[in-house]
Design a protein around this motif. Sequence first.
Motif, PDB file in Angstrom:
ATOM      1  N   UNK A  73       4.818 -14.767 -81.471  1.00 25.98           N
ATOM      2  CA  UNK A  73       4.947 -13.316 -81.592  1.00 25.98           C
ATOM      3  C   UNK A  73       3.582 -12.629 -81.539  1.00 25.98           C
ATOM      4  N   UNK A  74       2.550 -13.298 -82.037  1.00 22.29           N
ATOM      5  CA  UNK A  74       1.201 -12.749 -81.939  1.00 22.29           C
ATOM      6  C   UNK A  74       0.777 -12.674 -80.474  1.00 22.29           C
ATOM      7  N   UNK A  75       1.126 -13.691 -79.689  1.00 20.74           N
ATOM      8  CA  UNK A  75       0.812 -13.671 -78.253  1.00 20.74           C
ATOM      9  C   UNK A  75       1.581 -12.559 -77.550  1.00 20.74           C
ATOM     10  N   UNK A  76       2.853 -12.431 -77.894  1.00 16.69           N
ATOM     11  CA  UNK A  76       3.670 -11.352 -77.323  1.00 16.69           C
ATOM     12  C   UNK A  76       3.061  -9.996 -77.673  1.00 16.69           C
ATOM     13  N   UNK A  98      10.285 -15.104 -73.614  1.00 19.28           N
ATOM     14  CA  UNK A  98      11.094 -16.137 -74.277  1.00 19.28           C
ATOM     15  C   UNK A  98      11.293 -17.359 -73.392  1.00 19.28           C
ATOM     16  N   UNK A  99      11.116 -17.187 -72.089  1.00 17.69           N
ATOM     17  CA  UNK A  99      11.198 -18.345 -71.181  1.00 17.69           C
ATOM     18  C   UNK A  99       9.839 -19.030 -71.050  1.00 17.69           C
ATOM     19  N   UNK A 145      13.044 -13.087 -77.342  1.00 13.87           N
ATOM     20  CA  UNK A 145      13.738 -12.380 -76.259  1.00 13.87           C
ATOM     21  C   UNK A 145      14.037 -10.940 -76.652  1.00 13.87           C
ATOM     22  N   UNK A 146      14.591 -10.756 -77.854  1.00 13.23           N
ATOM     23  CA  UNK A 146      14.960  -9.412 -78.313  1.00 13.23           C
ATOM     24  C   UNK A 146      13.713  -8.551 -78.534  1.00 13.23           C
ATOM     25  N   UNK A 147      12.653  -9.153 -79.065  1.00 13.38           N
ATOM     26  CA  UNK A 147      11.432  -8.397 -79.313  1.00 13.38           C
ATOM     27  C   UNK A 147      10.759  -7.996 -78.004  1.00 13.38           C
ATOM     28  N   UNK A 151       9.944  -4.207 -76.933  1.00 14.68           N
ATOM     29  CA  UNK A 151       8.587  -3.754 -76.624  1.00 14.68           C
ATOM     30  C   UNK A 151       8.529  -3.139 -75.225  1.00 14.68           C
ATOM     31  N   UNK A 152       9.199  -3.786 -74.279  1.00 16.90           N
ATOM     32  CA  UNK A 152       9.216  -3.271 -72.902  1.00 16.90           C
ATOM     33  C   UNK A 152       9.836  -1.876 -72.861  1.00 16.90           C
TER      34      UNK A 152
END
Length: 413
Positions: A73-76, A98-99, A145-147, A151-152
């Motif tokens: 999540x930090x990378x995302x 998520x992939x 995936x949901x996060x 964010x997008x």
Amino acid sequence: MGSLGAILKNPDDFYPLLKLKMAARHAEKQIPPEPHWAFCYTMLHKVSRSFAMVIQQLGSELRNAICIFYLVLRALDTVEDDTGIPTDVKVPILKAFHRHIYDCEWHFSCGTKDYKVLMDQFHHVSTAFLELEQSYQEAIEEITKRMGAGMAKFICKEVETTDDYDEYCHYVAGLVGLGLSKLFHASGSEDLASDHLSNSMGLFLQKTNIIRDYLEDINEIPKSRMFWPREIWSKYVNKLEDLKYEENSEKAVQCLNDMVTNALMHAEDCLKYMSALRDPAIFRFCAIPQIMAIGTLALCYNNIEVFRGVVKMRRGLTAKVIDRTKTMADVYGGFFDFSCMLKSKVDKNDPNATKTLSRLEAIQKTCRDSGVLNKRKSYIIRSEPRFNPALIAMLIIILSIIFAYLSTKRPNN
């Protein structure tokens, strides 16, 4: 450790600070030997030392899962935060993240300093992720995936209303609460908490961070990051960045108090969530950040310094929270004391004073109704030092000499 001046003003901070320093040294030595796990835990210490210390008390299986969950999540978040990435590049990465966690060859160069290292060598995180139990992998994938999708959505959407604000905070932090609840349940240590309460745990922390980080976000280069909802700030100024200008100080503080009052709505849910936890290590892992959050809100409330620099709890008080948070009585005590501190700062002429006081009184009632407030000793509200500052200074000097001597005698590994 904390500055000498701060310790002299608060001499009983010294022992918790010393314990925290030793705990940090111990945590840094608990790096696994495998290269990918060594990278993950080393990176965890670099991007969040406090989180790295709190996570150490968890069992190894759950600790590994939460370490990877945090780094993913930090990378995302690093992708989302990098305002230099064009939207047409950023959005597809967020949606597909998520992939990517299943692909040990994937990496994407963005961010700065330690975050850039994390992104450049993300294959280590993916390798460690693939070694987790399937139930942990599934929980992490679902939340990522949901996060990413959320964010997008907000890359192309402004935070206009308080509903937008809650939705944005749900995507970037409420989902973290849901994910942690899923990981706790997958470990067999806890019942699965409700989505509503899990979401509130995340929103309380995220809203606190958004309030505290106003100046850093608004001054972001090349483009400001604006998370305060227009529905709130437009009552006080024409543009969000106007809050940082000295001529708008009165309106800025009123807007700030409005934002703090909004965050307080989640406090009672957080108390309910934590009161249901059974595992002592998981309880401390959850409780310490929540007490830090209400403490930060108490410091930020009615404080123009939020628009001038960084407002945060002194290190000694942080060390006390970490050291002394062990039971639900400690949590009720921390919430009660910090809400008292915040309540003492409420100006009855503030436009939101009535609402603020109502929310604080509700928090205090929950704490009093627990029946355990008398079972703890307040370390947050204290009238005067209990020790002679000169003696404390002498003690610091002696212990520093001893610590330095022992460090030189420690054998090299």
